[in-house]
Design a protein around this motif. Sequence first.
Motif, mmCIF file in Angstrom:
data_model
loop_
_atom_site.group_PDB
_atom_site.id
_atom_site.type_symbol
_atom_site.label_atom_id
_atom_site.label_comp_id
_atom_site.label_asym_id
_atom_site.label_seq_id
_atom_site.Cartn_x
_atom_site.Cartn_y
_atom_site.Cartn_z
ATOM 1 N N MET A 1 34.764 27.916 16.064
ATOM 2 C CA MET A 1 35.953 27.742 16.897
ATOM 3 C C MET A 1 36.694 29.078 17.055
ATOM 4 S SD MET A 1 38.922 24.932 16.436
ATOM 5 C CE MET A 1 37.813 23.553 16.360
ATOM 6 N N MET A 2 36.773 29.814 15.956
ATOM 7 C CA MET A 2 37.434 31.137 16.004
ATOM 8 C C MET A 2 36.719 32.053 16.994
ATOM 9 S SD MET A 2 39.851 31.221 13.653
ATOM 10 C CE MET A 2 39.949 32.907 13.173
ATOM 11 N N ASN A 3 35.400 31.913 16.992
ATOM 12 C CA ASN A 3 34.587 32.723 17.894
ATOM 13 C C ASN A 3 34.854 32.329 19.348
ATOM 14 O OD1 ASN A 3 32.765 34.747 18.279
ATOM 15 N ND2 ASN A 3 30.990 33.392 18.224
ATOM 16 N N GLN A 4 34.910 31.030 19.573
ATOM 17 C CA GLN A 4 35.184 30.533 20.930
ATOM 18 C C GLN A 4 36.528 31.036 21.453
ATOM 19 O OE1 GLN A 4 34.977 26.267 21.418
ATOM 20 N NE2 GLN A 4 32.985 26.236 20.411
ATOM 21 N N TYR A 5 37.496 31.157 20.549
ATOM 22 C CA TYR A 5 38.824 31.628 20.948
ATOM 23 C C TYR A 5 38.943 33.157 20.907
ATOM 24 C CZ TYR A 5 40.546 26.830 20.924
ATOM 25 O OH TYR A 5 40.753 25.509 21.211
ATOM 26 N N HIS A 6 37.796 33.820 20.798
ATOM 27 C CA HIS A 6 37.749 35.291 20.826
ATOM 28 C C HIS A 6 38.575 35.920 19.702
ATOM 29 C CE1 HIS A 6 35.839 34.826 24.712
ATOM 30 N NE2 HIS A 6 36.849 34.075 25.095
ATOM 31 N N LEU A 7 38.529 35.306 18.540
ATOM 32 C CA LEU A 7 39.263 35.868 17.402
ATOM 33 C C LEU A 7 38.323 36.625 16.459
ATOM 34 C CD1 LEU A 7 41.552 32.781 16.660
ATOM 35 C CD2 LEU A 7 42.229 34.907 17.758
ATOM 36 N N MET A 8 37.019 36.533 16.729
ATOM 37 C CA MET A 8 36.028 37.212 15.888
ATOM 38 C C MET A 8 35.410 38.364 16.676
ATOM 39 S SD MET A 8 36.115 35.195 13.202
ATOM 40 C CE MET A 8 34.675 35.453 12.180
ATOM 41 N N GLN A 9 34.849 39.307 15.948
ATOM 42 C CA GLN A 9 34.134 40.403 16.620
ATOM 43 C C GLN A 9 32.874 40.734 15.823
ATOM 44 O OE1 GLN A 9 37.010 43.601 16.568
ATOM 45 N NE2 GLN A 9 36.573 44.124 14.439
ATOM 46 N N ASP A 10 31.915 41.381 16.497
ATOM 47 C CA ASP A 10 30.693 41.784 15.810
ATOM 48 C C ASP A 10 31.014 42.848 14.770
ATOM 49 O OD1 ASP A 10 29.026 40.070 17.194
ATOM 50 O OD2 ASP A 10 28.796 41.479 18.865
#
Lengths: 350, 83
Positions: free
Chosen positions: B71-80
């Motif tokens: 979910m965090m990834n979907q909301y663009h809160l994570m990065q590579d």
Amino acid sequence: MKTNKPTLTIGVTGLNAIDSPGPGVAVIRGLREAASFNCRIIGLSYESLEPGIYMHDIVDKTYHIPYPSTGTEILSDRLDYIHEIEKLDVIIPNFDAELYSFIKLAPKLKSKGIHTFLPTLEQFEERHKVNLPEFGVKYDMHVPRSKAVYTPNEALSLEKEYEWPLVIKGKYYDATLAYNFDQVKSSFNKISAKWGLPIIIQEFIHGTEYNVTGLGDGEGNTIAAVPMRKQYITDKGKAWGGISIDDKKAIQLTNKFISETKWRGAFELELMKNKAGDYYLLEINPRIPAWIYLAVGVGQNIPEALTRLAMGWPTEPFKSYEVGKMFIRYAWDMIVNLSEFEKISTLGEL
Amino acid sequence: MNLKNNIAISDSGFVFNPSSGESFSVNQIGLEMLNMLRQKFTTEDIVTHIEKGFQAERPTIERDLNDFIDMMNQYHLMQDEDE
């Protein structure tokens, strides 16, 4: 308390602080908070019910001015009259529809000691909604496909090229979404009756809307730039609440816009970020937006900087702004004596 | 994947992404997960920590943590890792 700051007399339009607000009141709040000068504000209004006219702690005196459709000569005569009484130093026009007249009048105004800081006529025309596709090609920016049409039937041919919904836009203001041809016709008639022709039919870009307000010095330098995300949008698509954001891509795009067009004056970029993270430039408004007080609140007093540029004073570019500050607009009922309404309605001054 | 460096997280579980202007609220467990992600703990460490602090089965915590990260990834809160 007396200070050494100079006092400027500044004429400001856009006092219609209504549900689709003009920027005037917010601009004046910025001017009143200017660190480098004091000001006396002369409101320039078109209608007797523009709320700013009656906000006496915001506007010192208001004069009606003629609608742009009456021509620049009549406007010029009216400004001469106002200038004779008030000795204006600067005028900040805040409506798209009046900018053409003020740009045309700028040299004449300057000769009388009234300063402006407006885009050139070429810049004003080039960024026009009707010319946006050419603008995108010239400056290598993503813009939605669009076409100016003069009859609703012309939109029929676009149905094959663009997917539904279509965005139906007025020449100066208003935009609605149309999900079928009946809605296209209805919006076309409604908007053209208000703002004239052509009507712009634009491809709808899915994504999140961002806005940037900024100020270019006319030499290609960015004096100010503040990006904002709308948080609360009215049924007219206006921001009723928003938050300053730290979006490097939006700032880069703004710098590119200013450096390549050598933009002179204040502006607002309306941007749409799609799922891939690409920005589409939806519109360039060649003036200060109604939410300008957010820029003032986060540390970039654009009305003050614009006034300094108009006066020819040295103006340093802003280096930063506070991220994560919000504005929330509100409505406020003022009690107004009939005598004031009578005065502005009959004499055109208050 | 790491939590983006510029994400602001308050003690009350209010999460603000300054790049997009979006804000979110997370509960106590979400807050602990976020803070541990920020400190670059492995997902295994986070699951062990949650297992100790809250009465829940390890497979349930693992599934919830993975969902949370998705979910965090979907909301663009994570990065590579290399961003």
